[in-house]
Design a protein around this motif. Structure first.
Motif, short mmCIF file in Angstrom:
data_model
loop_
_atom_site.label_atom_id
_atom_site.label_comp_id
_atom_site.label_asym_id
_atom_site.label_seq_id
_atom_site.Cartn_x
_atom_site.Cartn_y
_atom_site.Cartn_z
N HIS A 1 -26.31 16.52 45.73
CA HIS A 1 -26.69 17.98 46.21
C HIS A 1 -27.84 17.73 47.01
N ASP B 1 -23.35 27.42 51.90
CA ASP B 1 -24.12 26.26 51.63
C ASP B 1 -25.25 26.19 52.62
N VAL C 1 -20.27 20.41 54.72
CA VAL C 1 -20.73 21.69 53.95
C VAL C 1 -19.36 21.68 53.08
N SER D 1 -24.45 32.99 47.72
CA SER D 1 -25.46 31.83 47.42
C SER D 1 -26.04 32.05 46.00
N ALA E 1 -27.27 20.90 53.89
CA ALA E 1 -26.19 19.92 53.77
C ALA E 1 -26.45 18.83 54.62
#
Lengths: 788, 264
Positions: free
Chosen positions: A101, A114, A109, A294, A105
């Protein structure tokens, strides 16, 4: 510890210390903090659910007015990924698939939201405007947004290393014994339920302010966290490689978390790293629309379950098969929520001797899922109480009677799914709730409503929770990568006032008041002479934070242990001052007394002596300050009965929630007003899930409910007054006898509400409905029942 | 939000000339629709002409057969006005149910009518009661004013000054709100007044407010809830969103029409 509820001690409804600053606008939240030379960041997020990043062109953005820097995943190469805190093993013994993770990114994505780039400028507006100039070449890939899509044959993969999008396929319980129970069952009842995805929506959006001092190498991160030390551990040790003494994490006033502020987030790493790069403070504050995309989401299960009963209605076996949606990446506690906070709850308050639970967890191109108020336990309770309700209908046994026939009555009770309950009294709790709800008079109310053309229903749920997570050795053996103890420090100052340092974090729970009540009573000092400090890794020895209703049971216990140490030392000082033997010194109400005499010294006199040790025991260190770490011996087991009464308008499908009566056993109550507040909040949360809230995605992974225009939060007008009763038994294994209360409402009330809705709809032939029971869904169910 | 010029003229005439001169100018009153759109980047007027300093547009007057509501009257004002509560209680009830308290304290009748959101409440009241929209230069019948979603007969530089509602013999309002936004999923005003028997529906159609001729005819022969209870509207013409698909919405139009008549 026998608080009598008067004054300011344990059991008194003391007004919250923190409310003066909260209600007068003097709270100090992360976004309120400003540092000299501060810059502002905008996080550019993926607008597509799944894509290869062909390239990122930030040239125009870098030249935009006020812009200091634009960083992308390529710039952060070499920085560690965001870790997860729990390792789950599948049935076959293999570890879960644990994909990387990266904070920003790289390569692909994987969900709308993201993090793709950070744009840093003099003002927030400049950063936001410049972010619109960053050109990202997204090469779209097929996305999977739901459990159905992710588990379909040949479904696109979120992670190449996770075939079938499976993160793990976990089990708990004795499968063979459970299968055998079903073979000899008199009745088998089965049910399919969905526990829909929710968005936590704390009122304060997430924010972070990072600073780096190049002269000392010190990093400071102000952040909206429920557990600053855990964030320091994950950010420092796993992501940026900053040792603890060079990384200070401050979680100042935090406006609600509900689980969404437990995880260590990519933005915290990006901000801290960027502050180091630029040697300037950098602030980021999420807006509501980005928060929907998010902040970690909650729930999102699809389950099938079966209950086996003998001819008398005794539960003989329970089989549960659940698929859980974890989202695109593994958030901090994500792996344990649908497993160890879910599967081991299925005994509930019942003596079911054989239970088998299997959980398949899937990756999808959606926001990562993590703990949300109740975390696993609402999902388990909802499933079990829907199933028990259905069993009552199928067997013809009265639904209250069926529950009562299966209650656990002997403690300690070892469940077939790992937990051992220490104490409880489920019958009296049930009685109290039924009386408060006027359960017996309901049929008359149903008839009265029917005369007005309304369908009235009543529903009940009886439940337990497992809170105060939990013995470190136990959670370690189950895959936790941290211990779940808590620390507490008690500093008695020379003139007798006290500062308490707790490793828990208060973001609405009122710790500054509750913990002060405990210490005030235990040390016999004025309530106002006790100050509680939390949320700053530079001031608190260590801490695991606040979640899972653990703060009083675990954090409060650490404080009690520290107070005990203070008293023990105080006795030595007092014994010396009174020329008595330590064994003869007793302590009560702030006074050390030589037993059987009138000789005494106050805690204030002893504290002053400790700091001005002119006449002092030989060999004893000066000062009066103690730290204790408390590692719980077991989970705590709050239990309750919730009753909901509704009226459905058959013309529109509207559900009106008329009454909620609760009887809860949350263990020792320190501040009844705060406990009521916690129950109210949890009930609102649970009612929101039952009737209003649902996070949905389009098939292509675009969020379909990403603002308050179409994501329905419960409002005050949606809620009735709550009738709250308590039937207290004390936890047997912590000094306060505390069990926990923060999650009760969100765990207990959803099945009570849905059972009430189904009770109301039974006369029109509706037997199943999913949450949320919105007007449209109820109306449609009535039409479908009419048509069939 | 994009940069814009802000003007706060002291008269309607000045507002009109500022609008005429401004590049892509827009009137703002309470700002309850326009400001969120600007924040979201969905509207970016070059010039914002506020009516905040224009006096004389915030009164409610009894003109005998009509109630005149100044364009700057807030929803809260209309809801609380004794004249309105006595003479057109359905209008007061409608105003009382708009948005939330904050919106009702800021949002204005002129803004709502000019914006013509397909889920706004006022257009239904205007159409059902046969209101007249007065502007700086003319009077426009409600029938000719609402031309489709976010579209009205107003010219670019035209400013609404008042809305005049003929006092009906009876009128009723019923609204089924979206549970999240509180906008109308289906809002119906049924009225029997100088403009005849009218049923106007908001929130339900992508074309904005509309009248239901079949319901009006049924009510004209008998103004009873039962007259409309069996009259359905076509699901095909309905909006569809999270709160209500087309069939449910069409059903709600009928139920709300029935309840509006009950209220009348």
């Amino acid at each position: 510890m026998s608080g009598n509820g008067t004054g300011t001690g344990i059991g008194a409804s003391v007004k919250r210390k923190e409310d003066v600053r909260f209600l007068t606008g003097r709270g100090r939240y992360t976004d309120d903090i400003n540092l000299p030379e501060q810059l502002h960041a905008h996080i550019l997020r993926s607008t597509t659910a799944h894509a290869e990043i062909g390239g990122i062109d930030a040239k125009a953005a870098r030249k935009a007015p006020g812009v200091h820097a634009v960083f992308t995943g390529a710039d952060m190469e070499g920085v560690g990924g965001i870790p997860t805190g729990w390792l789950i093993h599948s049935k076959d013994g293999s570890p879960m698939v644990e994909p990387p993770h990266p904070a920003l990114a790289t390569g692909k994505v994987r969900y709308v939201g993201d993090c793709v780039a950070i744009v840093v400028a003099d003002t927030k507006e400049q950063a936001q405007a410049a972010a619109a100039l960053v050109e990202v070449d997204y090469r779209d890939l097929p996305a999977v947004a739901t459990i159905a899509a992710a588990s379909a044959e040949g479904a696109p993969l979120v992670w190449d290393e996770a075939p079938g999008n499976v993160c793990y396929d976990w089990e708990v319980g004795d499968k063979a014994a459970t299968d055998a129970a079903f073979e000899s069952a008199a009745h088998v009842v089965s049910i399919d339920v969905v526990n829909q995805r929710l968005v936590p929506n704390a009122i304060e959006p997430r924010a972070a302010l990072a600073n780096f001092d190049p002269s000392t190498g010190d990093y400071t991160l102000y952040t909206t966290s429920q557990n600053p030390h855990l964030t320091r551990l994950l950010l420092g040790a796993f992501v940026l490689g900053i040792p603890e003494h060079k990384l200070r994490i401050v979680a100042p006033d935090v406006g609600g978390g509900f689980g969404s502020k437990i995880p260590h987030y990519a933005e915290e790493a990006i901000l801290t790293w960027t502050a180091g790069k630029l040697a300037r403070p950098v602030k980021w504050t999420c807006d509501r629309m980005d928060a929907f995309k998010s902040d970690t989401h909650g729930r999102d299960h699809k389950s099938t379950a079966e209950l086996a009963l003998d001819a008398d209605g005794a539960f003989t076996g329970l089989r549960v098969s659940t698929t859980a949606n974890l989202g695109a990446y593994l958030s901090t506690f994500a792996p344990c929520v649908p497993t160890y906070l879910y599967g081991i709850l299925f005994a509930g308050p019942y003596t079911t001797p054989a239970i088998y639970v299997e959980v398949k967890a899937l990756f999808t191109n959606t926001v990562p899922v993590d703990a949300l108020r109740g975390a696993g336990r609402p999902e388990a309770t909802y499933l079990l109480e829907r199933l028990v309700e259905k069993a009552a209908r199928v067997t013809g046994i009265d639904r209250v009677e069926l529950r009562r026939r299966n209650f656990i009555r002997e403690f300690p009770y070892q469940t077939p799914v790992a937990l051992q309950y220490d104490q409880g009294d489920y019958d009296s709790t049930l009685d109290l709730a039924l009386a408060a709800a006027e359960w017996d008079g309901f049929e008359a109310r149903r008839e009265e409503a029917a005369a007005r053309g309304k369908l009235r229903g009543i529903g009940v749920s009886t439940f337990i929770e497992a809170c105060g997570i939990a013995p470190s050795a136990v959670v370690g053996s189950l895959g936790a990568r941290a211990g779940l103890y808590e620390s507490g420090s008690v500093r008695v100052h020379p003139t007798g006032s006290v500062t308490v340092f707790t490793g828990t974090h208060s973001h609405g729970q009122g710790h500054e008041t509750t913990f002060a009540q405990i210490v005030s009573e235990m040390l016999g000092v004025e309530f106002d002479a006790v100050e509680v400090v939390h949320g700053d890794s530079a001031r608190i020895p260590f801490g695991m934070g606040t979640y899972g209703s653990r703060s009083l049971a675990v954090g409060g216990s650490a404080i009690c242990k520290a107070v005990d140490k203070v008293v023990a030392k105080g006795k030595k000082i007092a014994a010396h001052l009174m020329e008595a033997s330590v064994e003869d010194v007793e302590f009560a109400d702030g006074t050390f007394t030589v037993a059987g005499t009138d000789r005494s010294r106050t805690i204030g006199e002893v504290a002053l002596t400790a700091y001005v040790p002119h006449n002092y025991p030989e060999g004893l260190e000066p000062g009066l300050e103690e730290t204790a770490f408390y590692d719980p011996l077991n989970f705590t087991f709050p239990a309750g009965t919730h009753v909901a009464e509704v009226e459905v308008d058959p013309e529109t499908g509207e559900v009106e929630l008329l009454r909620v009566a609760c009887s809860d056993d949350v263990g020792r109550i320190v501040n009844p007003m705060i406990v009521a507040g916690q129950l109210h909040g949890g009930l609102a949360h649970g009612i929101g899930q039952a009737l209003l809230e649902e996070c949905r995605y389009e098939d292509n992974g675009q969020p379909a409910t990403a603002s308050f225009m179409n994501y329905t939060m419960p409002r005050a007008a949606d809620l009735p007054s709550f009738d709250l009763r308590h039937n207290t038994t004390l936890c047997t294994h912590n000094p306060l006898g505390a069990k926990g209360v923060g999650e009760v409402g969100s765990i207990g009330v959803p099945p009570a509400v849905i059972n009430a809705v189904l009770d109301a709809l039974r006369p029109v032939g509706v037997t199943e409905i999913d949450m949320p029971a919105t007007s449209q869904r109820v109306w449609q169910a009535i039409q479908d029942a009419k048509a069939s | 939000m994009e940069d814009f010029q802000y003007h706060a003229p002291g008269s309607v005439d000045a507002a009109v000339s500022l609008l005429r001169d401004a590049e892509d100018g827009k009137v703002v009153a309470g700002g309850m629709s326009l400001l969120p759109l600007m924040k979201l980047g969905l509207a970016a007027p070059g010039g914002l002409v506020s009516l905040g300093k224009v006096s004389g547009l915030d009164g409610i007057a009894d003109r005998g057969s009509e109630i005149e509501v100044g364009a700057l009257c807030t929803h809260a004002q209309v809801a609380a006005a004794e004249i309105v509560r006595e003479r057109i209680p359905a209008l007061a009830a409608m105003a009382e149910g708009i948005g939330d308290a904050q919106v009702r304290n800021r949002g204005t009748i002129g803004g709502s009518v000019a914006h013509n959101d397909p889920a706004a409440d006022y257009p239904a009241a205007c159409l059902a009661l046969g209101a007249t929209i007065a502007t700086d230069r003319r009077e426009i019948a409600a029938d000719d004013f609402f031309l489709g979603m976010f579209f009205t007969a107003l010219e670019e530089d035209e400013v609404i000054t008042a809305v005049r509602f003929p006092v009906p013999t009876r009128a009723g309002w019923a609204k089924f709100p979206n549970p999240a936004s509180k906008y109308a999923v289906a809002g119906v005003m049924a009225a029997d007044g100088p403009a005849g028997v009218r049923v106007a529906v908001t929130g339900a159609s992508g074309d904005g407010v509309f009248r239901v001729a079949e319901m009006e005819a049924a009510l004209a022969s008998s103004f009873e809830p039962a007259s409309v209870a069996g009259v359905s509207v076509s699901a095909e013409a309905m909006l569809s969103d999270d709160a209500a698909g087309p069939e449910y919405r069409a059903h709600l139009v009928t139920v709300m029409a029935k309840r509006a008549v009950e209220e009348a």
